[in-house]
Scaffold this motif. Structure first.
Motif, mmCIF file in Angstrom:
data_model
loop_
_atom_site.group_PDB
_atom_site.id
_atom_site.type_symbol
_atom_site.label_atom_id
_atom_site.label_comp_id
_atom_site.label_asym_id
_atom_site.label_seq_id
_atom_site.Cartn_x
_atom_site.Cartn_y
_atom_site.Cartn_z
ATOM 1 N N GLY A 1 0.809 -1.221 0.000
ATOM 2 C CA GLY A 1 0.000 0.000 0.000
ATOM 3 C C GLY A 1 0.839 1.267 0.000
ATOM 4 O O GLY A 1 0.388 2.320 -0.435
ATOM 5 N N THR B 1 2.402 3.989 -4.127
ATOM 6 C CA THR B 1 1.534 5.164 -4.025
ATOM 7 C C THR B 1 2.350 6.418 -3.709
ATOM 8 O O THR B 1 2.200 7.442 -4.376
ATOM 9 C CB THR B 1 0.495 4.950 -2.905
ATOM 10 O OG1 THR B 1 1.180 4.458 -1.747
ATOM 11 C CG2 THR B 1 -0.580 3.979 -3.315
ATOM 12 N N LEU C 1 -2.517 15.770 -6.066
ATOM 13 C CA LEU C 1 -3.393 14.605 -5.851
ATOM 14 C C LEU C 1 -4.757 14.786 -6.531
ATOM 15 O O LEU C 1 -5.413 13.823 -6.890
ATOM 16 C CB LEU C 1 -3.579 14.359 -4.349
ATOM 17 C CG LEU C 1 -2.355 13.738 -3.657
ATOM 18 C CD1 LEU C 1 -2.463 13.892 -2.140
ATOM 19 C CD2 LEU C 1 -2.212 12.263 -4.008
ATOM 20 N N ILE D 1 -3.440 8.556 -7.408
ATOM 21 C CA ILE D 1 -2.757 7.283 -7.663
ATOM 22 C C ILE D 1 -3.775 6.158 -7.819
ATOM 23 O O ILE D 1 -3.588 5.227 -8.588
ATOM 24 C CB ILE D 1 -1.763 6.990 -6.518
ATOM 25 C CG1 ILE D 1 -0.757 8.126 -6.427
ATOM 26 C CG2 ILE D 1 -1.065 5.652 -6.691
ATOM 27 C CD1 ILE D 1 -0.226 8.577 -7.751
ATOM 28 N N LEU E 1 -10.285 4.661 -6.962
ATOM 29 C CA LEU E 1 -10.159 4.203 -5.565
ATOM 30 C C LEU E 1 -10.091 2.674 -5.562
ATOM 31 O O LEU E 1 -9.481 2.090 -6.428
ATOM 32 C CB LEU E 1 -11.312 4.731 -4.705
ATOM 33 C CG LEU E 1 -11.513 6.273 -4.739
ATOM 34 C CD1 LEU E 1 -12.632 6.682 -3.795
ATOM 35 C CD2 LEU E 1 -10.242 7.024 -4.410
ATOM 36 N N VAL E 2 -10.751 2.034 -4.565
ATOM 37 C CA VAL E 2 -10.805 0.576 -4.508
ATOM 38 C C VAL E 2 -12.292 0.225 -4.543
ATOM 39 O O VAL E 2 -13.084 0.923 -3.899
ATOM 40 C CB VAL E 2 -10.143 0.086 -3.192
ATOM 41 C CG1 VAL E 2 -10.463 -1.375 -2.933
ATOM 42 C CG2 VAL E 2 -8.628 0.286 -3.260
ATOM 43 N N PRO F 1 -8.494 11.562 -2.670
ATOM 44 C CA PRO F 1 -7.483 10.659 -3.236
ATOM 45 C C PRO F 1 -7.114 9.525 -2.295
ATOM 46 O O PRO F 1 -6.501 8.540 -2.724
ATOM 47 C CB PRO F 1 -6.283 11.588 -3.463
ATOM 48 C CG PRO F 1 -6.479 12.718 -2.526
ATOM 49 C CD PRO F 1 -7.953 12.908 -2.400
ATOM 50 N N GLY G 1 -9.539 8.007 -0.522
ATOM 51 C CA GLY G 1 -10.820 7.355 -0.264
ATOM 52 C C GLY G 1 -11.539 8.021 0.896
ATOM 53 O O GLY G 1 -11.203 9.138 1.308
ATOM 54 N N SER G 2 -12.517 7.301 1.439
ATOM 55 C CA SER G 2 -13.356 7.901 2.469
ATOM 56 C C SER G 2 -13.990 6.788 3.301
ATOM 57 O O SER G 2 -14.181 5.673 2.821
ATOM 58 C CB SER G 2 -14.453 8.721 1.772
ATOM 59 O OG SER G 2 -15.328 9.269 2.715
ATOM 60 N N ARG H 1 -13.208 2.152 5.062
ATOM 61 C CA ARG H 1 -12.192 1.488 4.238
ATOM 62 C C ARG H 1 -11.293 2.494 3.542
ATOM 63 O O ARG H 1 -10.598 2.158 2.576
ATOM 64 C CB ARG H 1 -12.845 0.556 3.213
ATOM 65 C CG ARG H 1 -13.682 -0.561 3.796
ATOM 66 C CD ARG H 1 -12.910 -1.446 4.752
ATOM 67 N NE ARG H 1 -11.813 -2.161 4.145
ATOM 68 C CZ ARG H 1 -11.879 -3.387 3.643
ATOM 69 N NH1 ARG H 1 -13.020 -4.023 3.669
ATOM 70 N NH2 ARG H 1 -10.827 -3.978 3.147
ATOM 71 N N GLY I 1 -3.105 4.614 5.656
ATOM 72 C CA GLY I 1 -1.734 5.128 5.624
ATOM 73 C C GLY I 1 -1.659 6.596 5.252
ATOM 74 O O GLY I 1 -0.595 7.099 4.918
ATOM 75 N N ILE J 1 5.578 12.053 1.457
ATOM 76 C CA ILE J 1 5.570 12.841 0.220
ATOM 77 C C ILE J 1 6.114 14.252 0.482
ATOM 78 O O ILE J 1 6.992 14.754 -0.219
ATOM 79 C CB ILE J 1 4.129 12.929 -0.325
ATOM 80 C CG1 ILE J 1 3.663 11.562 -0.803
ATOM 81 C CG2 ILE J 1 4.017 13.936 -1.451
ATOM 82 C CD1 ILE J 1 2.166 11.473 -0.943
#
Ligand code: HEM
Length: 270
Positions: free
Chosen positions: A70, A74, A129, A134, A138-139, A202, A204-205, A208, A212, A220
């Motif tokens: 992860g 990224t 971002l 990246i 999302l997922v 970027p 997510g929310s 889940r 990190g 970064i």
């Protein structure tokens, strides 16, 4: 796949063993992430509930794989995209470097504690971002129950894919200069990256969302701050900012299609 799994297992086993057998004299060193996981191994996470989740060796390996897979790609890809935008916008670089000179000076290196004072750099990273997420989709998520949202009916167990790449480039959300790299759009704005401002997600929310986020953002900003503080950067072979190829390569993570090359010149006083 099996071969890869076996090879990875050997690497992870070695990492755990190294941490279990710290040579005498190094026992006082600062605990790292693996030390902390080992210290929690084989005991219930909730001491009042003997059936509670127990962290065993296999789970430590699984968590470590999650962290490695992860984190690296990224963070590295975000640094590369941000740097690409900076090379295309020398005016923005000047402003980041002026901020660094004000906060850090020219006689020492940037430290992690400086990051909270680098507000323009924070805007630069947000803007990068927005344009170069990246995880562009999302997922995939799954709805846990039937729901109606803005007049749309979403049945339970639907696969939900969020096109954050499109949200980041939507003129109705970001105004007409949406394609422009313009960190100043975040001046006097409360939009943050924690996942509650849906125009900028970027990481997510929700439950889940990316666990990190803080490590990612710190890495970064720290790397960018050090690179821009210590060096001037030029494109190679007299290439002009507008000539830089910004083609994306779509995959699990969205990287540059071509690697970025840049030429550093040292700029600190010592
Ligand atoms: C620039 C840095 C990073 C970006 C842009 C990023 C982005 C994301 C995104 C978009 C997701 C999916 C969230 C969702 O669909 O709601 C995610 C999940 C995840 N990220 Fe990150 N991430 C970054 C850094 C990291 C780091 C440093 C770690 C580990 C130390 C990490 C570990 C994970 C894990 C384990 C998940 C899966 C969470 C779950 O399924 O519950 N990421 N990340």
């Amino acid at each position: 796949m099996k071969k890869v799994r076996r090879a990875l297992d050997i690497v992870l086993e070695n990492i755990i063993k190294e941490h279990e057998n710290i040579p005498s004299g190094q026992q006082d060193r600062q605990m790292d992430f693996i030390d902390t996981l080992i210290s929690l191994m084989n005991q219930p996470m909730n001491p009042h509930d003997e059936h509670a989740y127990i962290l065993d060796r296999t789970k430590i390996k699984a968590i470590t794989v999650d962290m490695i897979s992860g984190a690296y790609d990224t963070s590295a890809a975000t640094i590369e995209w941000t740097f690409s935008e900076l090379l295309r916008h020398p005016q923005v670089v000047k402003q980041v470097q002026a901020e660094l000179e004000g906060v850090v000076g020219m006689n020492r290196m940037v430290e992690e504690t400086d990051l909270e004072n680098l507000t323009y750099l924070d805007m630069v990273v947000k803007e990068s971002l927005r344009l170069h997420p990246i995880g562009p989709l999302l997922v995939p998520h799954e709805s846990m129950e039937d729901i109606e949202l803005n007049g749309y009916y979403v049945p339970k167990k639907s696969r939900i894919i969020i096109n954050f790449w499109a949200i980041g480039r939507d003129p109705y959300v970001w105004s007409n200069n949406v394609e422009e790299f313009y960190p100043e759009r975040f001046i006097n704005s409360n939009i943050d990256l924690k996942g509650c401002d849906f125009q900028l997600i970027p990481f997510g929310s929700g439950r889940r969302g990316c666990p990190g986020i803080h490590l990612g953002l710190t890495t970064i900003k720290y790397v960018l701050a050090q690179l821009l503080h210590c060096f001037h950067w030029d494109l190679p072979s007299g290439m002009l900012p507008n000539d830089l190829d910004m083609t994306e390569k779509f995959g699990l993570s969205m990287r540059r299609a071509k690697h970025l090359y840049a030429v550093p010149t040292y700029r600190l006083l010592n």
